[in-house]
Design an enzyme around this catalytic site. Structure first.
Site, PDB file in Angstrom:
ATOM      1  N   ARG A 214      45.265  40.614  56.820  1.00  0.00           N
ATOM      2  CA  ARG A 214      44.161  41.557  57.098  1.00  0.00           C
ATOM      3  C   ARG A 214      44.619  42.603  58.114  1.00  0.00           C
ATOM      4  NH1 ARG A 214      40.958  36.278  57.481  1.00  0.00           N
ATOM      5  NH2 ARG A 214      40.217  36.052  55.344  1.00  0.00           N
ATOM      6  N   ASP A 254      31.910  42.082  46.180  1.00  0.00           N
ATOM      7  CA  ASP A 254      32.058  40.653  45.855  1.00  0.00           C
ATOM      8  C   ASP A 254      30.942  40.285  44.885  1.00  0.00           C
ATOM      9  OD1 ASP A 254      33.777  38.225  47.368  1.00  0.00           O
ATOM     10  OD2 ASP A 254      31.968  37.519  46.338  1.00  0.00           O
ATOM     11  N   SER A 255      31.177  39.236  44.091  1.00  0.00           N
ATOM     12  CA  SER A 255      30.128  38.832  43.146  1.00  0.00           C
ATOM     13  C   SER A 255      29.103  37.915  43.812  1.00  0.00           C
ATOM     14  CB  SER A 255      30.755  38.114  41.944  1.00  0.00           C
ATOM     15  OG  SER A 255      31.491  37.005  42.398  1.00  0.00           O
ATOM     16  N   ASN A 281      29.045  42.995  42.778  1.00  0.00           N
ATOM     17  CA  ASN A 281      29.535  43.430  41.469  1.00  0.00           C
ATOM     18  C   ASN A 281      30.706  42.555  41.044  1.00  0.00           C
ATOM     19  OD1 ASN A 281      29.767  45.004  39.178  1.00  0.00           O
ATOM     20  ND2 ASN A 281      29.972  46.944  40.286  1.00  0.00           N
ATOM     21  N   ASP A 303      41.892  41.005  46.284  1.00  0.00           N
ATOM     22  CA  ASP A 303      42.071  39.600  46.681  1.00  0.00           C
ATOM     23  C   ASP A 303      41.204  38.690  45.811  1.00  0.00           C
ATOM     24  OD1 ASP A 303      42.829  37.338  48.051  1.00  0.00           O
ATOM     25  OD2 ASP A 303      41.518  37.690  49.767  1.00  0.00           O
ATOM     26  N   CYS A 343      46.364  34.201  44.919  1.00  0.00           N
ATOM     27  CA  CYS A 343      46.380  32.880  45.577  1.00  0.00           C
ATOM     28  C   CYS A 343      46.578  31.780  44.535  1.00  0.00           C
ATOM     29  CB  CYS A 343      45.105  32.670  46.382  1.00  0.00           C
ATOM     30  SG  CYS A 343      43.612  32.773  45.397  1.00  0.00           S
TER      31      CYS A 343
HETATM   32  N1  SAH Z   1      39.174  38.694  50.715  1.00  0.00           N
HETATM   33  C1  SAH Z   1      38.472  37.540  51.226  1.00  0.00           C
HETATM   34  C2  SAH Z   1      38.695  36.278  50.428  1.00  0.00           C
HETATM   35  C3  SAH Z   1      38.437  36.417  48.946  1.00  0.00           C
HETATM   36  S1  SAH Z   1      38.217  34.905  48.135  1.00  0.00           S
HETATM   37  C4  SAH Z   1      38.818  37.333  52.678  1.00  0.00           C
HETATM   38  O1  SAH Z   1      39.588  38.103  53.254  1.00  0.00           O
HETATM   39  O2  SAH Z   1      38.315  36.381  53.264  1.00  0.00           O
HETATM   40  C5  SAH Z   1      37.742  35.447  46.565  1.00  0.00           C
HETATM   41  C6  SAH Z   1      36.353  36.055  46.479  1.00  0.00           C
HETATM   42  O3  SAH Z   1      36.184  36.504  45.143  1.00  0.00           O
HETATM   43  C7  SAH Z   1      35.188  35.123  46.753  1.00  0.00           C
HETATM   44  O4  SAH Z   1      34.419  35.629  47.809  1.00  0.00           O
HETATM   45  C8  SAH Z   1      34.376  35.113  45.443  1.00  0.00           C
HETATM   46  O5  SAH Z   1      32.975  35.130  45.674  1.00  0.00           O
HETATM   47  C9  SAH Z   1      34.817  36.406  44.814  1.00  0.00           C
HETATM   48  N2  SAH Z   1      34.706  36.480  43.338  1.00  0.00           N
HETATM   49  C10 SAH Z   1      34.916  35.498  42.434  1.00  0.00           C
HETATM   50  N3  SAH Z   1      34.793  35.970  41.175  1.00  0.00           N
HETATM   51  C11 SAH Z   1      34.503  37.292  41.292  1.00  0.00           C
HETATM   52  C12 SAH Z   1      34.254  38.343  40.339  1.00  0.00           C
HETATM   53  N4  SAH Z   1      34.329  38.117  39.032  1.00  0.00           N
HETATM   54  N5  SAH Z   1      33.988  39.571  40.810  1.00  0.00           N
HETATM   55  C13 SAH Z   1      33.929  39.811  42.142  1.00  0.00           C
HETATM   56  N6  SAH Z   1      34.162  38.861  43.075  1.00  0.00           N
HETATM   57  C14 SAH Z   1      34.450  37.622  42.666  1.00  0.00           C
END
Ligand code: SAH
Length: 399
Positions: A214, A254-255, A281, A303, A343
């Protein structure tokens, strides 16, 4: 000592376990005549009778045996588990910054030779995540050792849905020491404060592995940038960039509604409430709608959650990574910063880099790699178990 039951490898696997990989899958052993019970200690023997290692058996898991020692003199005892925990904590003590609000991963499963045990420390609260049923009998020892080192206010146990299914266990969420904190737990990271929900959050509550990525994303974000953070969860990248950079606009997607509500609270807590626009979204829709509208950005963070859960899903995951990165690269201004993460432990660094190379070819943009990063150093990886090197984070300038 009474001889342990022997589990024999099938002949075609004769070489694969010389590298100390701790997972022995069901299809690589000869099924024993009578089934060992969950957690039974067994010896793994090569088809030519050579002793390989000692592990714990689980008849319900695809990972039939998890190996914990490759020393034939050593038994898997409470004492061994204690020593491994001590060794894991010894490493983290070198990473301690003295703040009682610090959050760190204290034990990281295979990377600490404790396959199936993850422990995260959020200030004065510890979360134990078990991903191996065979470790349940060692829980008291684990708790004793953790308590000895940290005297935390609480230690909670988490067995998530995926583990419950793959290991044949019940989903669990209970407190082994103390009780659920009344509020979320306040931690500090990158000069920001975070409220971690150790009971209802994703994973153990927060993604500690991205801590340093980050800050790196903020370092490579140019002044006055327009920023898009895809899969922002509680705002990790977006708020770190807001805190450390001047920006024209930050949009974070985020979804999960719950994650976004928490993200908004974090913006407030850190006096950054007017800096980020939060959007619920799907990641593909958020990107493709903006590309269709000819929007441009200076920094894009990708991410997504784990896209390849097993070996069979690698190709599908790589296509999804390609699509995500393709959309992002097309929206980056010349000189813009792409922070792209994966990940999925099953997707190798080479595969991820090849995927990005393909995106460069298809978009006819040069992808100049600035940093190839991994998880924060409290998440070490072991050469013997490539899956521990699960987090890839490439930071690139798109020319
Ligand atoms: N970037 C974050 C961690 C991301 S973890 C950080 O720095 O802490 C992955 C994220 O993707 C989760 O919050 C999950 O809710 C989201 N996610 C899962 N499927 C998704 C989709 N289809 N569209 C958008 N977000 C999604």
């Amino acid at each position: 000592m009474t001889p342990l039951r022997q589990i024999i490898l099938q002949s075609q696997h004769k070489r694969s376990f010389s590298g100390h990989h701790p997972w022995i899958l069901a299809n690589s052993i000869i099924e024993p005549a009578s089934t060992p019970r969950v957690g039974e200690q067994v010896d793994l023997i090569n088809y030519d009778s050579k002793w390989i290692g000692r592990g714990l058996y689980n008849p319900n898991s695809r990972i039939r045996v998890r190996l914990y020692t490759w020393d034939s003199e050593e038994l898997i005892t409470n004492e061994l588990i204690s020593r491994r925990i001590d060794r894991a904590i010894q490493l983290r003590s070198r990473l301690s910054n003295g703040s009682h609000r610090q959050a760190l991963r204290i034990v990281f499963s295979e990377a600490d030779q404790l396959s199936g045990l993850v422990v995260d420390k959020y200030a004065e609260h510890l979360v134990v995540q078990l991903t191996a049923a065979a470790l349940v009998p060692f829980l008291d020892t684990i708790v004793d050792r953790l308590f000895h080192h940290y005297r935390p206010l609480s230690i909670s146990l988490q067995i998530d849905e995926r583990t419950a299914k793959s290991e044949g266990m019940e989903i669990e969420q209970r407190f082994l020491v103390g009780h659920a904190p009344e509020d979320s737990v306040l931690i500090e990271e990158n000069d920001l404060q975070w409220m971690v929900d150790v009971v209802g959050g994703q994973k153990t509550g927060y993604y500690l592995d991205q801590r340093e990525n980050r800050l790196a994303a903020a370092r490579w974000t140019q002044p006055n940038a327009r920023v898009l953070d895809i899969c922002c969860y509680v705002g990790g990248f977006a708020l770190t960039i807001a805190k450390h950079c001047t920006t024209r606009e930050i949009i974070a997607v985020d979804s999960s509604d719950k994650a976004l509500q928490s993200a908004q609270q974090h913006a407030q807590l850190n006096q950054l409430e007017n800096r980020v626009t939060w959007e619920q979204n799907d990641f593909f829709d958020a990107l493709s709608n903006r590309l269709d509208a000819s929007e441009k950005f200076d920094t894009i963070v990708l991410d997504p959650p784990r896209l390849a859960g097993s070996r069979d899903h690698i190709q599908r995951a790589l296509s999804a990574y390609h699509r995500l990165n393709y959309l992002a690269v097309r929206m980056l201004n010349p000189g813009g910063t792409l922070v792209t993460c994966s990940c999925s432990g099953r997707v190798s660094r080479d595969d991820f880099r090849d995927m990005l190379r393909g995106v460069g070819t298809r978009t006819r943009r040069e992808i100049q790699v600035l940093e190839e990063r991994g998880a924060a150093p409290d998440h070490p990886s072991c050469m013997s178990c490539p899956e521990t090197d699960y987090l890839k984070c490439i930071i690139a300038r798109i020319l």
